[in-house]
Design a protein around this motif. Structure first.
Motif, short mmCIF file in Angstrom:
data_model
loop_
_atom_site.label_atom_id
_atom_site.label_comp_id
_atom_site.label_asym_id
_atom_site.label_seq_id
_atom_site.Cartn_x
_atom_site.Cartn_y
_atom_site.Cartn_z
N ILE A 1 -64.82 -4.79 -0.88
CA ILE A 1 -63.45 -4.26 -0.25
C ILE A 1 -63.51 -2.81 -0.41
CG2 ILE A 1 -62.47 -6.19 -0.17
CD1 ILE A 1 -60.79 -5.48 -2.84
N ASN A 2 -64.54 -2.13 -0.74
CA ASN A 2 -64.62 -0.60 -0.99
C ASN A 2 -63.75 0.17 0.11
OD1 ASN A 2 -66.91 -1.53 0.46
ND2 ASN A 2 -67.78 0.72 0.35
N PHE A 3 -64.02 -0.22 1.22
CA PHE A 3 -63.37 0.72 2.35
C PHE A 3 -61.55 0.42 2.29
CE2 PHE A 3 -67.15 -0.54 5.08
CZ PHE A 3 -67.85 0.84 4.55
N PRO B 1 -66.49 -0.71 11.14
CA PRO B 1 -65.14 -1.17 11.63
C PRO B 1 -64.68 -2.59 10.71
CG PRO B 1 -66.54 -1.29 13.50
CD PRO B 1 -67.44 -0.69 12.29
N THR B 2 -63.89 -2.40 9.99
CA THR B 2 -63.73 -3.55 8.85
C THR B 2 -62.35 -4.16 9.58
OG1 THR B 2 -62.81 -4.31 6.98
CG2 THR B 2 -63.25 -1.65 7.19
N VAL B 3 -62.41 -5.49 9.69
CA VAL B 3 -61.06 -6.28 10.50
C VAL B 3 -59.98 -6.00 9.16
CG1 VAL B 3 -60.42 -8.51 11.28
CG2 VAL B 3 -62.51 -7.56 11.81
N THR B 4 -60.10 -7.02 7.95
CA THR B 4 -59.03 -7.00 7.10
C THR B 4 -58.82 -5.52 6.44
OG1 THR B 4 -60.70 -7.66 5.42
CG2 THR B 4 -59.24 -9.53 6.43
N GLY B 5 -59.98 -4.70 6.48
CA GLY B 5 -59.71 -3.15 6.16
C GLY B 5 -58.77 -2.42 6.90
N THR C 1 -69.46 -12.52 15.12
CA THR C 1 -70.39 -13.27 14.03
C THR C 1 -69.77 -14.74 13.75
OG1 THR C 1 -70.83 -13.29 11.77
CG2 THR C 1 -69.03 -12.03 12.25
N ASP C 2 -68.42 -14.74 13.89
CA ASP C 2 -67.79 -16.30 13.46
C ASP C 2 -68.16 -17.21 14.58
OD1 ASP C 2 -66.62 -15.04 11.41
OD2 ASP C 2 -64.71 -14.94 12.49
N LEU C 3 -68.89 -16.64 15.77
CA LEU C 3 -69.67 -17.98 16.74
C LEU C 3 -71.02 -17.78 16.85
CD1 LEU C 3 -66.94 -17.67 19.57
CD2 LEU C 3 -67.33 -19.55 18.27
N THR D 1 -75.66 -8.99 12.73
CA THR D 1 -75.56 -7.71 12.24
C THR D 1 -74.41 -7.27 11.28
OG1 THR D 1 -74.09 -6.57 13.93
CG2 THR D 1 -76.44 -6.76 14.29
N ILE D 2 -73.33 -8.23 11.10
CA ILE D 2 -72.03 -8.11 10.69
C ILE D 2 -72.21 -8.58 9.00
CG2 ILE D 2 -69.65 -8.52 10.25
CD1 ILE D 2 -70.55 -7.29 13.03
N PHE D 3 -72.75 -9.56 8.69
CA PHE D 3 -72.91 -10.40 7.14
C PHE D 3 -74.40 -10.34 7.22
CE2 PHE D 3 -68.50 -11.46 8.34
CZ PHE D 3 -68.05 -10.74 7.57
N1 EPU Z 1 -67.43 -4.31 4.53
C1 EPU Z 1 -67.88 -3.43 3.52
N2 EPU Z 1 -66.88 -2.99 2.76
C2 EPU Z 1 -65.62 -3.00 2.82
C3 EPU Z 1 -65.23 -3.98 4.05
C4 EPU Z 1 -66.14 -4.64 4.72
O1 EPU Z 1 -68.97 -3.18 3.38
O2 EPU Z 1 -64.51 -2.78 2.28
C5 EPU Z 1 -68.64 -4.94 5.60
C6 EPU Z 1 -68.63 -6.47 5.15
O3 EPU Z 1 -69.31 -6.65 4.00
C7 EPU Z 1 -69.23 -6.79 6.61
C8 EPU Z 1 -68.60 -5.75 7.60
O4 EPU Z 1 -68.08 -4.72 6.67
O5 EPU Z 1 -70.70 -6.61 6.49
C9 EPU Z 1 -67.58 -6.15 8.24
O6 EPU Z 1 -66.70 -7.16 7.52
P1 EPU Z 1 -65.13 -7.17 7.73
O7 EPU Z 1 -64.42 -6.48 6.65
O8 EPU Z 1 -64.50 -6.78 9.18
O9 EPU Z 1 -64.88 -8.67 7.77
P2 EPU Z 1 -63.31 -9.30 6.61
O10 EPU Z 1 -62.25 -8.45 7.35
O11 EPU Z 1 -63.61 -9.50 5.57
C10 EPU Z 1 -62.84 -10.69 8.92
C11 EPU Z 1 -62.61 -12.19 9.23
C12 EPU Z 1 -64.08 -12.83 9.11
C13 EPU Z 1 -64.84 -12.53 10.15
C14 EPU Z 1 -65.07 -10.96 10.01
C15 EPU Z 1 -65.97 -10.24 10.92
C16 EPU Z 1 -60.25 -12.62 8.47
C17 EPU Z 1 -59.32 -13.20 7.48
N3 EPU Z 1 -61.60 -12.70 8.17
O12 EPU Z 1 -63.41 -10.49 7.61
O13 EPU Z 1 -63.74 -14.33 9.44
O14 EPU Z 1 -66.17 -12.79 10.18
O15 EPU Z 1 -63.75 -10.20 9.76
O16 EPU Z 1 -65.19 -10.65 12.33
O17 EPU Z 1 -59.98 -12.00 9.51
C18 EPU Z 1 -64.13 -16.76 9.30
O18 EPU Z 1 -62.95 -16.69 9.99
O19 EPU Z 1 -64.78 -17.59 9.09
C19 EPU Z 1 -64.58 -15.27 8.85
C20 EPU Z 1 -65.48 -15.08 8.03
#
Ligand code: EPU
Length: 424
Positions: A123-125, A162-166, A308-310, A330-332
């Protein structure tokens, strides 16, 4: 612990109603922390993850009542700014309280989630973004301890990825910051637009909805929200793939076809007929027989790319195709846990770095087996494989499925599937 039994080989037919999106519900529930008062959220799915998130909110002092799919959330009396390890470790999305707690209370202590079944997921971002807005963040004893002196200050934040929860965390922090924040290379998933709509309804000033550049003009106070959760595009996609994989014909309703551009195109390329209505999507096979599914490559990407979720679900479908294709993640970095389980069902899949080469064995190419669910979406690919396979499939550890699919057994049964839960 429950396991799921699937008697395969039945073509799914009929309609299935899609629930509200898990990944929209979680940030929208978190956003109620931003303004004291009674908030109303509609179309909220009743899932293990939403229940866990509400437990975390209760821990913070937030009360809620549920009437069917409506949640009334009262965030008037916050008594804590801490998200403990016990809750965060079961659900990474708990990190979504970091931004809003910091904005409302000036401090937040959130456990670092640790690795998970699909990758390291740091969660560094989130942290560097909040630091850019003036927060001091210390990492101690497994926790992020963040605080601000006065108010967060608007600034420019650029995300390397582009991070979703970030993006969601930074949006929720910036709406109450002093001055203007610009988020560059922001994620554009539909769940973010849903959050922006909720925040705007609460009085936030945000420009750039649905783009990768979000401009947030901070305001002094926000009012309670009244907002509906968007339909779950991943749930909708999962049912469409399941219907296709079983040679069936069906319609998902209460969904938004505009949220699934890449999947619908890929299904068409695989030879299926896909019809989009305003809030429905139908999938069916052409008349010609024998049925042969074309092999189609996919590469996961941020929205509007292929989600990625599909990925795991489409891999189960491609295991039934007539040729060879490549699926690239490419995401995880570790999202191929389903491969070994699909192989147990006869799938011809070889992992090669971040890609899988799938050698489809045709529509009768899978056979039922005992398999293990490893994460939410991997589990749904096993359900799809089980539905398409000959014989009986037993999927253990189905609590993963319960995290993200509302009434899965009932919905599949409604489509004609023979599927039920049993105690292990
Ligand atoms: N990343 C970093 N640093 C960060 C944040 C992300 O390196 O601070 C990397 C992650 O490791 C990954 C990429 O950036 O390689 C994208 O990750 P993202 O942050 O977008 O993922 P997320 O926000 O943790 C959400 C969904 C996931 C979904 C991903 C990608 C929620 C609650 N979770 O996760 O959903 O796969 O976006 O679309 O919204 C699921 O529902 O099964 C699920 C895993």
């Amino acid at each position: 612990m429950d396991k799921l039994i699937v008697e395969g080989g039945i073509a799914l037919r009929g309609t299935v109603r899609i629930s509200g999106a898990k990944n929209a519900a979680l940030p929208l529930i978190a956003a109620t922390l931003l303004a004291p008062g009674r908030h109303r959220l509609g179309n909220v799915p009743n899932l293990r993850d939403t229940r866990t998130f509400l437990k975390l909110m209760e821990n913070l002092g937030v009360r809620h009542e549920r009437q069917e799919d409506v949640l009334i959330i009262d965030s008037t009396n916050l008594r804590s700014a801490e998200a403990p390890y016990d809750l965060v470790k079961t659900m990474r999305a708990s990190v979504l309280v970091l931004g809003p707690l910091l904005a409302r209370m000036g401090k937040a202590k959130v456990s670092l989630p640790g690795g998970c079944a699909i990758g390291a997921r740091p969660i560094n971002f989130h942290i560097t973004g909040l630091e850019k807005l003036g927060a001091t963040c210390r990492l101690e004893h497994g926790y992020v301890d963040a605080e601000i002196d006065g108010r967060l200050q608007g600034d420019t934040v650029y995300f390397d990825i582009p991070t979703v929860t970030g993006t969601e965390n930074l949006l929720m922090a910036a709406v109450l910051a002093e001055g203007t924040t610009i988020l560059k290379n922001a994620a554009r998933e539909p769940e973010i637009a849903n959050l922006i709509d909720m925040l705007t309804g609460m009085g936030a000033r945000i420009e750039g909805r649905n783009t990768d550049r979000l401009t947030i003009h901070g305001v002094d106070v926000l009012r309670p929200a009244d907002c509906d959760i968007i339909p779950d595009r991943i749930e909708a996609g999962t049912y469409l793939i399941a219907i296709a994989a079983t040679g069936g014909e069906g319609t998902v309703t209460h969904c938004n076809p505009a949220h699934l551009p890449s999947l619908l195109e890929k299904l068409r390329l695989a030879g299926l007929i896909v019809d989009e209505g305003e809030s429905t999507i139908s999938v069916r096979w052409p008349q010609a027989k024998p049925r042969a599914l074309k092999s189609v490559d996919i590469k996961t990407m941020p929205f509007p790319g292929y989600p990625t979720d599909l990925q795991a679900q489409f891999m189960a479908l491609m295991a039934l195709s007539a040729d060879i294709c490549v699926i690239t993640e490419t995401i995880f970095e570790n999202r191929f846990m389903h491969v070994a389980e699909l192989q147990r069902m006869g799938a011809g899949i070889r992992i090669d770095g971040h890609s899988c080469v799938i050698n489809g064995h045709g529509m009768n190419g899978l056979s039922g087996a005992q398999v293990m669910a490893t994460d939410l979406r991997a589990s749904s690919s096993l359900v799809i494989a089980g539905l398409a396979a000959s014989g009986r499939t037993e999927i253990s550890r189905i609590y993963h499925l319960e995290r993200g699919y509302e009434n899965l057994v009932e919905k599949l049964t409604g489509l004609g599937a023979r599927v039920w839960k049993e105690q292990e």
